[in-house]
Design an enzyme around this catalytic site. Structure first.
Site, PDB file in Angstrom:
ATOM      1  CB  CYS A 157      -0.926   0.014   1.206  1.00  7.15           C
ATOM      2  SG  CYS A 157      -2.252  -1.183   1.055  1.00  7.15           S
ATOM      3  CB  CYS A 164      10.912   4.727  -5.399  1.00  7.12           C
ATOM      4  SG  CYS A 164      11.014   3.187  -4.487  1.00  7.12           S
TER       5      CYS A 164
END
Ligand SMILES: [Zn+2]
Length: 389
Positions: free
Chosen positions: A198, A347
């Site tokens: 998530c 990231c």
């Protein structure tokens, strides 16, 4: 013992409790007998996040007598969009403390047992042994395999839920009640990095609410011994289409844990099991820690900092001097990078950039590395002033 294996001595209910649970007592399927069963029941919630929040809140309100909570995390701002056990004033507090306070307020009759630890091979057997039903609200594969295996061995129903973007799933794993276990469905964990979590892929805030409440509903039915449980059925929910679908599941007689001749009979090393690299997998992704990167930058070493997140994420927080090429565009924009240059890809938490490094290495960029833990780790360990999201 009731038909579902949940122990049910029947403690009495005070006047206050009779009033509190009156809407339950009105229904013949529950009545005072059922309410006393709920009071006698002990439920373990693994995690107090997106799924654990609604599950524990409603189980507590419904009068489940003892709720065990396992967590080790702290409340973060980005949790509050869906983890309603915690509030804005709890940011930075331990989730266990915040969850316990909230549950005591919801229903002071509930006994909260807070386990301040990661649910792991060393403690899982002892923890599960102390409860009647386990609600798995974890968000990672090692914990799912572990809770599955331990529940199978202890013959405890494992009420499963998972969420991803707009999709949710739930079922009850309970081979002792006739259904399959998690391993019957997924004998092998996915390749590391192939299934985003998530934190990488996002999740609609209400979705864990819906799935967590399916888990709470199944838990209550198991305790009461009423209705048709999700044992042997996988319920799938698509929020965009607003559709529930259902699949029948069957136990795999060859399953290494719940099969006819099990080969795994005690906890294994689940991190290694889920982190293993497949035979055809290319060379492992080389990584660099945020501390090593800080050192390189401080020494003035020439490196290309490649940020593969989306532009809106880059807007929120970035490492000074980094170049933004979203992962989806990387293949087309390789000519913007130097083959000989050392490239450090990053990231949010290190999973998209691992894919980027894989792509770069295949394309001949041999000096490419993954920033372990991503921007999150940089914000936590190097630059506390950096915005977090
Ligand atoms: Zn199985």
């Amino acid at each position: 013992m009731s038909m579902n294996g949940v122990t049910s001595p029947t403690p009495s209910l005070s006047k206050e409790e009779l009033a509190r649970y009156s809407r339950h007592l009105l229904m013949p399927e529950i009545n005072t007998e059922g309410q006393r069963r709920l009071k006698a029941a002990r439920v373990l919630c693994i995690g107090t996040g997106g799924l654990g929040s609604p599950a524990a809140l409603y189980l507590g309100a419904a009068g489940v007598g003892t709720i065990g909570l396992v967590d080790f995390d702290e409340v973060e701002l980005s949790n509050l969009q869906r983890q309603l056990l915690h509030g804005t004033r709890d940011i930075g507090r331990s989730k266990l403390e915040s969850a316990s306070d909230r549950l005591r307020d919801v229903n002071p009759h509930v006994e909260i047992e807070a386990h301040d630890c990661r649910f792991c091979s060393e403690n899982a057997t002892d923890l599960v042994a102390r409860y009647d039903v386990v609600v798995d609200g974890s968000d990672n594969f090692p914990t799912r395999y572990l809770s599955n295996d331990v529940c199978v061995w202890a013959r405890k129903p494992n009420v499963y839920g998972s969420v991803y973007r707009f999709d949710g799933q739930s079922t009850v794993f309970a081979p002792h009640l006739g259904g399959p276990c998690y391993r019957c469905l997924f004998p092998d964990p996915p390749e590391p990095g192939t299934v985003p979590n998530c934190a990488e892929a996002g999740v609609l805030g209400v979705l864990p609410g819906i799935v967590g409440l399916v888990q709470a509903t199944e838990t209550i039915k198991l305790i009461l011994g009423i209705g048709d449980s999700l044992v042997g059925r996988l319920l799938q929910f698509d929020a965009l289409k607003m559709k529930f679908r259902e699949f029948n599941l069957r136990r795999d007689t060859q399953c290494p844990v719940c099969g006819d001749s099990p080969t795994i009979t005690e906890p294994i090393d689940y991190e290694t099991f889920c982190g293993r690299v497949g035979a055809e997998e290319a060379k492992p992704i080389r990584a660099i820690s945020v501390h090593d990167l800080k050192r390189k930058l401080a020494q003035g070493q020439s490196v290309t900092l490649l940020d593969v997140r989306e532009p809106f994420e880059y807007e929120i927080a970035r490492i000074e001097g980094s170049k933004l090429i979203p992962l989806s565009e990387l293949r087309e924009r390789l000519d913007e990078l130097g083959q000989e240059q050392e490239i450090i890809a990053m990231c949010k938490s290190g999973s998209r950039s691992a894919n980027a490094v894989q792509l770069l290495q295949k394309a001949g960029f041999t000096q490419s590395f993954n920033l372990a833990g991503g921007i999150d780790a940089w914000a936590n360990e190097i630059d506390p002033m950096m915005e977090k999201y």
